[in-house]
Design a protein around this motif. Structure first.
Motif, PDB file in Angstrom:
ATOM      1  N   ASP A 136       0.946  -1.170  -0.022  1.00 27.16           N
ATOM      2  CA  ASP A 136       0.027   0.059  -0.001  1.00 27.16           C
ATOM      3  C   ASP A 136       0.944   1.230   0.115  1.00 27.16           C
ATOM      4  O   ASP A 136       1.748   1.581   0.900  1.00 27.16           O
ATOM      5  CB  ASP A 136      -0.940   0.017   1.273  1.00 27.16           C
ATOM      6  CG  ASP A 136      -1.618   0.962   1.357  1.00 27.16           C
ATOM      7  OD1 ASP A 136      -1.900   2.131   0.426  1.00 27.16           O
ATOM      8  OD2 ASP A 136      -2.849   1.066   2.331  1.00 27.16           O
ATOM      9  N   ARG A 138      -0.002   4.236   0.168  1.00 26.60           N
ATOM     10  CA  ARG A 138      -0.423   5.379   0.711  1.00 26.60           C
ATOM     11  C   ARG A 138       0.434   5.775   2.084  1.00 26.60           C
ATOM     12  O   ARG A 138      -0.001   6.822   2.721  1.00 26.60           O
ATOM     13  CB  ARG A 138      -1.803   5.336   0.999  1.00 26.60           C
ATOM     14  CG  ARG A 138      -2.575   5.297  -0.295  1.00 26.60           C
ATOM     15  CD  ARG A 138      -3.941   5.000   0.015  1.00 26.60           C
ATOM     16  NE  ARG A 138      -4.205   3.466   0.521  1.00 26.60           N
ATOM     17  CZ  ARG A 138      -5.391   3.039   0.675  1.00 26.60           C
ATOM     18  NH1 ARG A 138      -6.573   3.744   0.622  1.00 26.60           N
ATOM     19  NH2 ARG A 138      -5.507   1.827   1.329  1.00 26.60           N
ATOM     20  N   LYS A 154       7.195   4.240  -5.441  1.00 27.26           N
ATOM     21  CA  LYS A 154       6.368   5.444  -5.260  1.00 27.26           C
ATOM     22  C   LYS A 154       6.806   6.640  -6.411  1.00 27.26           C
ATOM     23  O   LYS A 154       5.935   7.214  -6.652  1.00 27.26           O
ATOM     24  CB  LYS A 154       6.608   5.630  -3.562  1.00 27.26           C
ATOM     25  CG  LYS A 154       5.804   7.149  -3.333  1.00 27.26           C
ATOM     26  CD  LYS A 154       4.334   6.700  -3.402  1.00 27.26           C
ATOM     27  CE  LYS A 154       3.576   7.899  -2.923  1.00 27.26           C
ATOM     28  NZ  LYS A 154       2.885   7.883  -1.582  1.00 27.26           N
ATOM     29  N   CYS A 158       3.932   8.158  -8.508  1.00 26.66           N
ATOM     30  CA  CYS A 158       3.542   9.573  -8.484  1.00 26.66           C
ATOM     31  C   CYS A 158       3.676  10.179  -9.826  1.00 26.66           C
ATOM     32  O   CYS A 158       2.815  10.992 -10.188  1.00 26.66           O
ATOM     33  CB  CYS A 158       4.328  10.221  -7.200  1.00 26.66           C
ATOM     34  SG  CYS A 158       3.856   9.632  -5.784  1.00 26.66           S
TER      35      CYS A 158
END
Length: 202
Positions: A136, A138, A154, A158
């Motif tokens: 995850d 987040r 990540k 992004c």
């Protein structure tokens, strides 16, 4: 129609809707008697195919001025298949290319899974983990495997998501990246679709 996308390690063929691969080191292209429309990023293979009249290099019919000089023909051909979107090709390297309203806007190259995994192992054997594609993104990780995964994925995630466009995944690791890019669609024949479009204009 027999299509072939030639890379550094394999000949990737498409016949009708069936695809298959042959190893670059062991495959003898002269054994194929049908007409083959191909693209190649393998200069050694290019030399051997020049003497085979039934092998037709369709990259010579591609308007390369729309792209940039050192860009791989496989990336160009994938972009020929779409009018708009962001293509993430997850192969030995990861390439990300953006096309909007029929115009190529640019792209970037990111290390592939194997290369990045080996780079962590070269830092320390304590970092010899497989990437966790069920992570995850987040929240910040609290274990080494996820910390490595997060650091790798990540930034890529992004950047790709920042363009707010349809995401098309292709390449050998596309299904793994589909776990991260949940709204993306996987298209394993994207390059071939671009090739068909170029051939239709011949």
């Amino acid at each position: 129609m027999l299509l072939c996308d030639i890379g550094n390690t394999s000949y990737h063929f498409l016949s009708q809707s069936e695809s298959f691969k042959k190893d670059v080191k062991s495959f003898d292209a002269s054994e194929v008697k049908h007409k083959v429309y191909y693209i190649s990023v393998n200069k050694d293979v290019d030399i051997s195919l020049k003497n085979l009249a039934n092998w037709v290099d369709i990259s010579t019919h591609l308007d390369k001025a729309k792209y940039y000089e050192t860009m791989g023909v496989d990336r160009m051909m994938a972009l020929e298949a779409i009018e708009g979107g962001i293509i993430l090709d997850a192969g030995s390297a990861i390439t990300v290319d953006v096309k909007r309203d029929g115009v190529f806007e640019g792209g970037f190259i990111y290390p592939g899974l194997k290369t990045m995994s080996e780079s962590y192992k070269n830092i320390s054997s304590a970092l010899a983990y497989e990437f966790n594609f069920d992570i995850d993104l987040r929240g910040l990780p609290k274990n080494s495997q996820d910390a490595i995964t997060y650091g790798y994925l990540k930034t890529l995630y992004c950047e790709v998501m920042s363009h707010k466009m349809e995401i098309i995944l292709t390449g050998g690791d596309a299904n793994l990246f589909a776990k991260i890019f949940k709204e993306a669609r996987v298209d394993e024949h994207l390059v071939f679709k671009g090739m068909k479009r170029v051939i239709s204009d011949l």
